[in-house]
Design a protein around this motif. Structure first.
Motif, PDB file in Angstrom:
ATOM      1  N   THR A 134       5.011   8.444   1.380  1.00  0.00           N
ATOM      2  CA  THR A 134       5.636   9.682   1.200  1.00  0.00           C
ATOM      3  C   THR A 134       4.929  10.938   1.704  1.00  0.00           C
ATOM      4  O   THR A 134       3.773  10.687   2.208  1.00  0.00           O
ATOM      5  N   TYR A 135       5.605  12.084   1.874  1.00  0.00           N
ATOM      6  CA  TYR A 135       5.064  13.218   2.317  1.00  0.00           C
ATOM      7  C   TYR A 135       5.239  14.468   1.622  1.00  0.00           C
ATOM      8  O   TYR A 135       6.195  14.411   1.086  1.00  0.00           O
ATOM      9  N   ILE A 136       4.548  15.304   1.471  1.00  0.00           N
ATOM     10  CA  ILE A 136       4.816  16.798   1.168  1.00  0.00           C
ATOM     11  C   ILE A 136       4.493  17.646   2.018  1.00  0.00           C
ATOM     12  O   ILE A 136       3.389  18.019   2.811  1.00  0.00           O
ATOM     13  N   PRO A 159      -5.209  26.779  -3.243  1.00  0.00           N
ATOM     14  CA  PRO A 159      -4.577  26.405  -4.698  1.00  0.00           C
ATOM     15  C   PRO A 159      -3.920  25.264  -4.807  1.00  0.00           C
ATOM     16  O   PRO A 159      -4.061  24.035  -5.500  1.00  0.00           O
ATOM     17  N   ASP A 160      -2.624  25.582  -4.155  1.00  0.00           N
ATOM     18  CA  ASP A 160      -1.444  24.518  -3.787  1.00  0.00           C
ATOM     19  C   ASP A 160      -1.677  23.446  -3.303  1.00  0.00           C
ATOM     20  O   ASP A 160      -1.080  22.358  -3.894  1.00  0.00           O
ATOM     21  N   ALA A 161      -2.637  23.340  -2.491  1.00  0.00           N
ATOM     22  CA  ALA A 161      -3.104  22.013  -1.876  1.00  0.00           C
ATOM     23  C   ALA A 161      -3.560  21.022  -2.739  1.00  0.00           C
ATOM     24  O   ALA A 161      -3.255  19.814  -2.844  1.00  0.00           O
ATOM     25  N   GLU A 162      -4.525  21.595  -3.653  1.00  0.00           N
ATOM     26  CA  GLU A 162      -5.304  20.692  -4.695  1.00  0.00           C
ATOM     27  C   GLU A 162      -3.922  20.168  -5.552  1.00  0.00           C
ATOM     28  O   GLU A 162      -4.139  18.985  -5.824  1.00  0.00           O
ATOM     29  N   ARG A 163      -3.076  20.923  -5.942  1.00  0.00           N
ATOM     30  CA  ARG A 163      -1.968  20.408  -6.838  1.00  0.00           C
ATOM     31  C   ARG A 163      -1.218  19.334  -6.194  1.00  0.00           C
ATOM     32  O   ARG A 163      -0.949  18.473  -6.876  1.00  0.00           O
ATOM     33  N   ALA A 164      -0.726  19.524  -4.772  1.00  0.00           N
ATOM     34  CA  ALA A 164      -0.008  18.768  -4.165  1.00  0.00           C
ATOM     35  C   ALA A 164      -0.791  17.157  -3.965  1.00  0.00           C
ATOM     36  O   ALA A 164      -0.298  16.120  -4.318  1.00  0.00           O
ATOM     37  N   ILE A 165      -2.075  17.519  -3.739  1.00  0.00           N
ATOM     38  CA  ILE A 165      -3.058  16.073  -3.558  1.00  0.00           C
ATOM     39  C   ILE A 165      -3.138  15.484  -4.846  1.00  0.00           C
ATOM     40  O   ILE A 165      -2.858  14.204  -4.870  1.00  0.00           O
ATOM     41  N   SER A 199       0.458   9.568  -8.679  1.00  0.00           N
ATOM     42  CA  SER A 199       1.889   8.888  -8.595  1.00  0.00           C
ATOM     43  C   SER A 199       1.118   7.674  -7.880  1.00  0.00           C
ATOM     44  O   SER A 199       2.199   6.881  -7.167  1.00  0.00           O
ATOM     45  N   GLY A 200       0.268   7.162  -7.992  1.00  0.00           N
ATOM     46  CA  GLY A 200      -0.139   5.773  -7.575  1.00  0.00           C
ATOM     47  C   GLY A 200      -0.250   5.597  -5.934  1.00  0.00           C
ATOM     48  O   GLY A 200      -0.335   4.388  -5.470  1.00  0.00           O
ATOM     49  N   HIS A 201      -0.736   6.539  -5.098  1.00  0.00           N
ATOM     50  CA  HIS A 201      -0.962   6.123  -3.899  1.00  0.00           C
ATOM     51  C   HIS A 201      -2.380   5.825  -3.755  1.00  0.00           C
ATOM     52  O   HIS A 201      -3.534   6.008  -4.186  1.00  0.00           O
ATOM     53  N   ASP A 202      -2.597   4.788  -2.795  1.00  0.00           N
ATOM     54  CA  ASP A 202      -3.614   4.109  -2.525  1.00  0.00           C
ATOM     55  C   ASP A 202      -4.621   4.953  -1.517  1.00  0.00           C
ATOM     56  O   ASP A 202      -5.695   4.803  -1.265  1.00  0.00           O
ATOM     57  N   LEU A 203      -3.680   5.253  -0.350  1.00  0.00           N
ATOM     58  CA  LEU A 203      -4.329   6.082   0.705  1.00  0.00           C
ATOM     59  C   LEU A 203      -3.783   7.407   0.972  1.00  0.00           C
ATOM     60  O   LEU A 203      -2.544   7.334   0.963  1.00  0.00           O
ATOM     61  N   VAL A 261       0.995  -1.204  -0.240  1.00  0.00           N
ATOM     62  CA  VAL A 261      -0.146   0.070   0.051  1.00  0.00           C
ATOM     63  C   VAL A 261       0.878   1.231   0.153  1.00  0.00           C
ATOM     64  O   VAL A 261       1.750   1.377   0.774  1.00  0.00           O
ATOM     65  N   LYS A 262       0.654   2.060  -1.142  1.00  0.00           N
ATOM     66  CA  LYS A 262       1.285   3.408  -0.919  1.00  0.00           C
ATOM     67  C   LYS A 262       0.388   4.358  -0.218  1.00  0.00           C
ATOM     68  O   LYS A 262      -0.703   4.902  -0.477  1.00  0.00           O
ATOM     69  N   VAL A 263       1.051   5.102   0.767  1.00  0.00           N
ATOM     70  CA  VAL A 263       0.408   5.991   1.623  1.00  0.00           C
ATOM     71  C   VAL A 263       0.831   7.522   1.428  1.00  0.00           C
ATOM     72  O   VAL A 263       2.120   7.468   1.529  1.00  0.00           O
ATOM     73  N   GLY A 264       0.282   8.386   1.078  1.00  0.00           N
ATOM     74  CA  GLY A 264       0.731   9.622   0.880  1.00  0.00           C
ATOM     75  C   GLY A 264       0.323  10.854   2.267  1.00  0.00           C
ATOM     76  O   GLY A 264      -0.818  10.480   2.699  1.00  0.00           O
TER      77      GLY A 264
END
Lengths: 357, 306
Positions: free
Chosen positions: A65-67, A74-80, A86-90, A28-31
């Motif tokens: 991963t984390y940002i 608006p920045d938040a939307e781009r980051a999410i 990039s294939g995160h599941d959660l 599981v890829k978690v961001g």
């Protein structure tokens, strides 16, 4: 020979593909999206502790991963969206202001699961979660009333939002359970984080005779001032004992580890569903740092209170509770609903400060 | 009197970083350079000061490191704006952004490390004077430096040849150049002085005000320092007044709140900024006043042709 080769390659490819698919299912890829730097030693830092707990708990089964320092907007939307693509599941979005961007991105990626902290908008693939920090503040209030000789605590507030007001009321209820005459002096610094101003506010409060310091701002500066002036205080968001070895009596610690592990487990087991979690001591989402610099008696009573809240035996907001203006908030025995708590915008009786409007 | 003393002490603490940073910027602007990177240089000073003091255990080394590192930042600014003639406003803003980011990187391993506080230097006998003794003569070194700095800058600027050259460079760089003074050298000097002062201000934050390192701990004080320079209409003594007024307003509003005086706290928090805008309006409304004091070549690039 040629056909043989072809067959072999085909086999190899299909093997590779199936291996890859198996991997994608097992792993599981978690961001994570943080509003501050990981190193703020407070809010974002504690979320990152949760991320590390996931890695430790699941080992090879997860990849995280984390940002960090993502501004709300608006920045938040781009980051999410970056994490979604990039294939995160959660994906955990860990600040109130990420609410709308999270919902927006979630709509575009219905297969990905989202978890938004402290918000109230949910969707089929968006859960919300938050923490009942006020339960910790009740314990703090009890401790303050036992420790203080002057019967007055200094309270540094950030903004007069329900979260902070609720904490103040819970603190006062705790204090009143020990000393009905207990008072607090309040200073609003209108910032979550400004060490200098927080220190100035702490000094002002101590100059006016308070002998215990409570804060709802994020830097350890007030606690440091408390130590310098020889009074006691409480840490906020994380254990701040390193900053004030002789002053910190305990700290309210945001603790996300258990919740994060449970949610990742749910994804791995394919049992994840959209939920709304608002947990306190019971769900292990609030911790108290070890009791230090207090008598054995105080420490024992405090852990008893903590346990009573955890087991549900003690409700922080249980009637009779009178508002500051004299009207009844809760009748005898009545327990506040979550809705009442979430929208709390008044002080209870005993707090003299006027709520800034 | 006993209740007043701690309040005044707090005001001194709140005002000193503003005064230090603004003093450097004042000289910088008097020489005609507008450096908007004060915040960035200040926070670099804060992190480097803390890091070195924490690693070596020596407070004086920490302060020196803060000064040196901020000067390096200002040197970068000087090179870009004085040599390459980049736009000063844009370069200054970039310097602030760079400083904020870089400081986070440098300070990463020092987060959550408790710091030590600059010792108070008690002057013998004087610090035992009644009432004012502890207030005036038992402060840490940086407070003394900030006050002496004001006096020194004021003296140099208006009573010495060097001051005349600095002011001439800021008011009319062509003439200064024609008279044979190196505009570039004078401005480099001023920019470096500005960096050094910002470094001291940063060191004050992380070693005296709140002895710790946390990201973004300057919290906009560099910008206030910039505003103060205008507030003081580029005069050092008025700067002293302005910085202490600013410090006093922000500290007194906390006392008013704790005392239970029902004033809207949001208004109180913004009071220092409102006062600054108010003063800006007054002085810029008066053309005579602005003309006399604003360095005429402020922010203008200079290319020595010959």
């Amino acid at each position: 020979m040629r056909t043989l080769l072809k067959l072999a390659t085909a086999a190899a490819i299909s093997l590779g593909v199936s291996a890859g698919m198996a991997l994608a299912k097992d792993k599981v890829k978690v961001g994570f999206i943080y509003v501050g730097p990981v190193s703020d030693h407070g809010w974002s830092y504690q979320h990152d502790q949760g991320r590390k707990a996931i890695e430790e708990h699941f080992g090879d089964l997860v990849e995280t991963t984390y940002i960090e320092s993502v501004s709300e907007g608006p920045d938040a939307e781009r980051a999410i969206e970056r994490l979604a693509r990039s294939g995160h599941d959660l994906i955990f979005t860990t600040s109130f202001g990420f609410m709308n961007p999270t919902i927006k991105v979630a709509k575009k990626y219905p297969k990905i699961k989202f978890e938004h902290a402290t918000g109230y908008k949910r969707a089929k693939n968006v859960s919300t979660y938050g923490s009942r920090f006020y339960e910790g503040r009740y314990v703090l209030g009890q401790m303050a009333a036992q420790i203080s000789k002057s019967g007055t605590a200094g309270y540094i507030g950030s903004f007069a939002i329900p979260e902070v007001v609720r904490g103040m009321n819970a603190f006062m209820l705790g204090a009143q359970s020990v000393n009905p005459e207990f008072k607090i002096k309040t200073v609003w610094v209108n910032s979550w984080y400004d060490p200098g101003r927080e220190a100035d506010a702490a000094k002002a409060l101590i100059d006016q005779g308070v002998d215990i310091m409570v804060q709802h701002t994020d830097s350890p500066a007030p606690l440091q001032v408390a130590q310098e002036r020889g009074i006691k205080g409480f840490g906020q968001a994380s254990d701040m004992i390193k900053f004030a070895r002789e002053a910190q009596t305990t700290a309210i610690v945001d603790y996300w580890d258990a919740y994060y592990i449970a949610r990742v487990r749910a994804v791995l087991d394919d049992t994840w569903s959209s939920t709304d979690t608002w947990g306190g001591f019971d769900k292990e989402m609030v911790h108290l740092a070890p009791f230090t610099n207090v008598s054995q008696e105080v420490a024992v009573k405090s852990s008893q209170t903590r346990d009573a809240i955890q087991s549900g035996q003690l409700q922080v907001f249980q009637g009779p509770i009178i508002k500051q203006d004299g009207t009844v908030f809760l009748k005898e025995g009545e327990i506040a609903s979550d809705k009442q708590l979430l929208g709390m915008n008044f002080f209870i009786k005993g707090i003299d400060d006027k709520l800034p409007e | 009197m006993t209740w007043l003393e701690p309040i005044l002490l707090t005001i001194v603490t709140a005002s000193t970083p503003l005064l230090l940073a603004a003093l450097g910027e004042l000289i910088c602007e008097r020489a005609g350079v507008l450096n908007l990177g004060v915040e960035g240089m200040m926070i670099i000073g804060a992190v480097c000061g803390f890091a070195v003091a924490h690693t070596t255990g020596s407070m004086s080394l920490g302060v020196i490191a803060a000064v040196v590192c901020s000067m390096i930042m200002s040197l970068l600014f000087g090179f870009l704006t004085l040599h390459l003639l980049c736009n000063q406003v844009a370069t200054g803003l970039a310097l602030t952004i760079l400083g904020l980011g870089l400081s986070g990187l440098i300070g990463e391993s020092f987060i959550g490390e408790p710091g030590h506080k600059l010792p108070q230097l008690e002057l013998p006998f004087l610090s035992e004077l009644p009432y004012v003794g502890r207030l005036l003569f038992a402060q840490d070194a940086l407070v003394y430096i900030s006050i002496l700095g004001v006096i020194l800058v004021s003296f140099v600027l208006f009573r010495t040849r060097l001051g005349l050259i600095i002011r001439a460079t800021g008011d009319n760089h062509r003439s200064a150049h024609a008279l044979g003074y190196s505009v570039r050298k004078v401005r480099y000097g001023a920019v470096l002085f500005g960096g050094a002062c910002s470094g001291l201000a940063g060191a004050y934050l992380s070693l005296a005000y709140t002895p710790q390192w946390t990201e973004g701990m300057t919290a906009g004080r560099g910008w206030i320092a910039l505003a103060l320079v205008v507030f003081a209409s580029w005069r050092p003594l008025r700067l002293l007044l302005g910085a202490y007024l600013f410090g006093a307003v922000s500290v007194l509003q906390f006392h008013a709140q704790a005392y239970g005086i029902a004033l809207p706290s949001q208004l109180m928090s913004s009071l220092p900024y409102i006062v600054t805008i108010f003063v800006l309006v007054i002085i810029s409304g008066n053309k005579q006043l602005t003309k006399i004091n604003t360095p005429a070549c402020l922010g203008k690039p200079f290319r020595p042709d010959r």
